[in-house]
Write a protein that holds these residues in place. Structure first.
Motif, short mmCIF file in Angstrom:
data_model
loop_
_atom_site.label_atom_id
_atom_site.label_comp_id
_atom_site.label_asym_id
_atom_site.label_seq_id
_atom_site.Cartn_x
_atom_site.Cartn_y
_atom_site.Cartn_z
N LYS A 574 50.91 30.91 57.85
CA LYS A 574 51.71 30.48 59.00
C LYS A 574 50.84 30.51 60.24
CE LYS A 574 56.00 31.41 61.51
NZ LYS A 574 57.18 32.30 61.63
N ALA A 575 50.85 29.43 61.03
CA ALA A 575 50.03 29.37 62.24
C ALA A 575 50.63 28.39 63.22
CB ALA A 575 48.60 28.96 61.90
N LYS A 576 50.35 28.63 64.51
CA LYS A 576 50.79 27.75 65.59
C LYS A 576 49.61 27.47 66.52
CE LYS A 576 54.01 30.54 66.98
NZ LYS A 576 55.16 31.10 67.73
N VAL A 577 49.79 26.47 67.38
CA VAL A 577 48.74 26.14 68.34
C VAL A 577 48.45 27.31 69.27
CG1 VAL A 577 48.17 24.65 70.30
CG2 VAL A 577 49.18 23.65 68.26
N SER A 578 49.48 28.04 69.66
CA SER A 578 49.29 29.19 70.55
C SER A 578 48.38 30.24 69.93
CB SER A 578 50.65 29.80 70.92
OG SER A 578 51.33 30.24 69.75
N HIS A 579 48.44 30.38 68.60
CA HIS A 579 47.55 31.33 67.93
C HIS A 579 46.09 30.93 68.09
CE1 HIS A 579 51.17 32.19 65.08
NE2 HIS A 579 51.23 32.94 66.16
N VAL A 580 45.84 29.64 68.08
CA VAL A 580 44.46 29.15 68.23
C VAL A 580 43.94 29.46 69.63
CG1 VAL A 580 42.97 27.13 68.23
CG2 VAL A 580 44.81 27.33 66.54
N ILE A 581 44.73 29.14 70.65
CA ILE A 581 44.29 29.31 72.04
C ILE A 581 44.05 30.78 72.35
CG2 ILE A 581 44.92 28.97 74.45
CD1 ILE A 581 46.58 26.54 73.56
#
Length: 633
Positions: A574-581
């Motif tokens: 599970k991953a989101k764009v916010s996790h990347v930033i």
């Protein structure tokens, strides 16, 4: 949430310690404004000059004792070891007696001496400013010369002398001290020499007073002593900390009584005491709210966030420019951000961490090489490289996705093998591909060189776009905006019909199949998208780094990207764009600050790669243990 007695008690002790440090720090800053500290600092300056002058006499007496001891040993036919021991003993004895003789200077008129020292320091101010300007100009020309020589070596090196299997990373460059300029060839101008000579009358008056205080001070050491005193004097615009450290470096604190010396030290450490208070308070709060923070942020993100703040505090303690380091962190975030973003579609589509993203990276490198082979420059070269990378990476990603579909449940293992094998395969291709541009190929023989300077193509083109400096922090606006644009595009894709289907297929394959979604197709879509983003990401990384690295250079990129997204709060499913930033900022911040703080605390360098391995692999291992290591059916 219930807390243990130990947790409450230890947090309370830490809070009390933080309050004590804060109170002492505030008191230290208030002491600096008092007349006692200013008068004592002036006395320290005069005492530092005296100790510097007496050091000349001490060295002379120690040298005389050494010569006398050597003659005695030779006369009495001492062995080599006996001679060395005897000379060292007599030298230390003479130095100790001489230092004791010049420990207090009780007969010196300090008021008169302080006025003479201040006069000499003021006379040197114009010379100091001129020399600073000339040294800055010398540093710029020196750096340009080194850059030109480095580019020449990169261009003219032969494959026989190159380490093809090794890659250079920006962490190794960051390990170098901030000021690495070799000033051995610096010579001051005639103007600076004239300004220095103009201060001679002031020094002559000071030297006369020093001879009265130290009768054994010979006349022929005047020029040498003047140079030493100039190094000790801090200058009119020096901070309290800098002045204190310069004077204390020659033992000037010994000229004050113990009570005043303690107050001076507290005033010196006022900033550090406040930083200690902030660090201890942070630890106390993290300990007290540990369960809540762990539940809200997750243990990896909690540990890294706390460590990041502690590194900021430590940077302040070691006089590392925090604002300057924040600029470096922003630069690294933009440079690595798109590569970390390449992990997102893979996780969302169900193939887990795409450790084989190097297949896309190779496509990006190949596209950039074609642009450089054609001597393209500027935005045209950048656009060509990005579009070419997308075109080249789509079929590669499709084939890669077909392979992963046939090996469900072992995606991370297979992708790692694929990535490493693909890099090794292209180590051969880089030597046989028909590139002819002499800026890319070896001077002797065929094949492409290991590293390629991008300054003549589109190096730093995003970094310099709309960049500005704010409170000492350089913001690479274009680089950050391009990273955020890529994040926005993937976020919009995740909100589309195909993106929603891909995420659903990755989250629950059986439910997705029951809803009529072709899971295998969505996995291929995610793999292709991840490969494409990785291809663009290496172009962004290379232009920002200033060099493009072939051969083994891309091998570890997947581990760095995986660590960043996992630190941001993602899991292997599970991953989101916010996790990347967030993850990229924290991970690169810890590495950037950690390298500088570690090198400031430990004189030996070489810590960057160790820290990278510990943090990267540790986070990946933790994430895998939390996921249970299970595959998908």
């Amino acid at each position: 949430m219930k807390r243990s007695k130990f947790q409450i008690a230890f947090s309370a002790l830490l809070l009390i310690a933080a309050l004590v440090f804060a109170a002492m720090g505030i008191w230290g800053f208030s002491l600096r404004q008092g007349s006692l500290i200013q008068e004592s600092l002036s006395k320290m300056r005069s005492f530092a000059v005296l100790r510097t002058a007496s050091g000349v006499v001490v060295d002379a007496e120690a040298l005389a004792a050494r010569s006398k001891a050597r003659a005695f040993a030779k006369e009495n036919k001492f062995s080599r070891s006996q001679t060395t021991s005897y000379i060292s003993e007599k030298e230390n004895e003479a130095r100790s007696l001489a230092n004791a003789r010049y420990a207090s200077f009780e007969q010196v008129d300090f008021q008169k001496l302080e006025a003479s020292v201040l006069q000499f320091e003021s006379a040197l101010s114009a010379w100091s400013e001129q020399v600073a300007l000339e040294r800055e100009a010398f540093a710029e020309s020196w750096k340009e010369k080194i850059a030109a020589e480095a580019e020449k070596v990169t261009t003219e090196s032969s494959p026989q002398t190159a380490e093809v299997g090794e890659a250079v990373n920006e962490d190794e460059l960051m390990e170098q001290p901030v000021d690495t300029v070799d000033y051995s060839g610096f010579v001051q101008s005639e103007k600076a020499a004239a300004l220095e000579e103009a201060a001679r009358p002031a020094f002559n008056g000071l030297f006369t007073l020093l001879k009265e205080a130290i009768p054994l001070l010979p006349d022929d050491v005047a020029d040498d002593l003047r140079t030493k005193i100039q190094l000790v004097l801090s200058g009119a615009n020096a901070s309290y900390e800098d002045a204190f450290d310069r004077y204390q470096s020659v033992g000037a604190l010994d000229g004050l009584d113990s009570s005043t010396a303690q107050k001076m030290q507290i005033a010196r450490d006022a900033k550090n005491l406040l930083l200690y208070a902030a660090a201890v308070l942070l630890i106390a709060l993290v300990l007290f709210y540990a369960q809540i923070l762990k539940k809200k942020f997750g243990m990896p993100r909690l540990i890294i966030s706390t460590f990041f703040v502690l590194l900021l505090i430590a940077a302040g303690l070691y006089n590392i420019s925090v604002t300057g380091m924040l600029g470096t962190i922003l630069w690294r975030t933009g440079m690595y951000g798109v590569l970390a973003l390449a992990m997102l579609p893979g996780i969302q589509s169900g193939i887990s961490l795409n450790m084989g993203m190097t297949v896309g990276i190779i496509s990006g490198l190949l596209s950039t090489l074609i642009a450089m082979e054609s001597n393209m420059t500027g935005w045209g070269a950048f656009a060509f490289a990005v579009i070419g990378a997308i075109i080249l990476s789509v079929p590669v990603g499709w084939l890669y996705g077909l392979l992963l579909n046939r090996l469900k449940g072992s995606e991370m293992t297979i992708s790692t093998y694929v990535g490493f094998s693909y890099v090794s395969l292209f180590c051969i291709f880089w030597m046989i591909l028909p590139f002819k541009n002499p800026a890319l190929t070896w001077a002797l023989g065929g094949g492409l060189r290991t590293m390629h300077n991008m300054s003549r193509s589109f190096g730093r083109i995003l970094d310099s776009l709309w960049s500005f400096e704010l409170f000492g922090t350089k913001v690479p606006t274009g680089l950050i905006l391009f990273f955020l644009l890529c994040c926005l595009l993937l976020w919009l894709f995740s909100r589309s019909k195909m993106g929603s289907a891909m995420i659903a297929a990755g989250a629950n394959p059986r439910f997705a199949e029951a809803a009529g979604i072709n899971v295998n197709k969505m996995r291929i879509v995610g793999t292709i998208l991840s490969t494409v983003v990785a291809a663009v990401g290496i172009i962004v990384y290379s232009q920002s780094f200033g060099f493009m690295q072939l051969y083994a250079g891309p091998r570890q990129m997947g581990f760095v990207a995986a660590s960043a997204i996992l630190i941001g709060g993602a899991t292997v499913s599970k991953a989101k764009v916010s996790h990347v930033i967030l993850g990229t900022f924290l991970f690169q911040g810890v590495l950037a600050l950690g390298i500088q703080v570690a090198n400031a605390a430990i004189s030996e360098g070489g810590l960057s790669e160790i820290m990278r391995i510990l943090i990267s692999n540790g986070i990946i291992l933790y994430a895998l243990t939390q996921s249970g290591g299970g595959g998908r059916d």
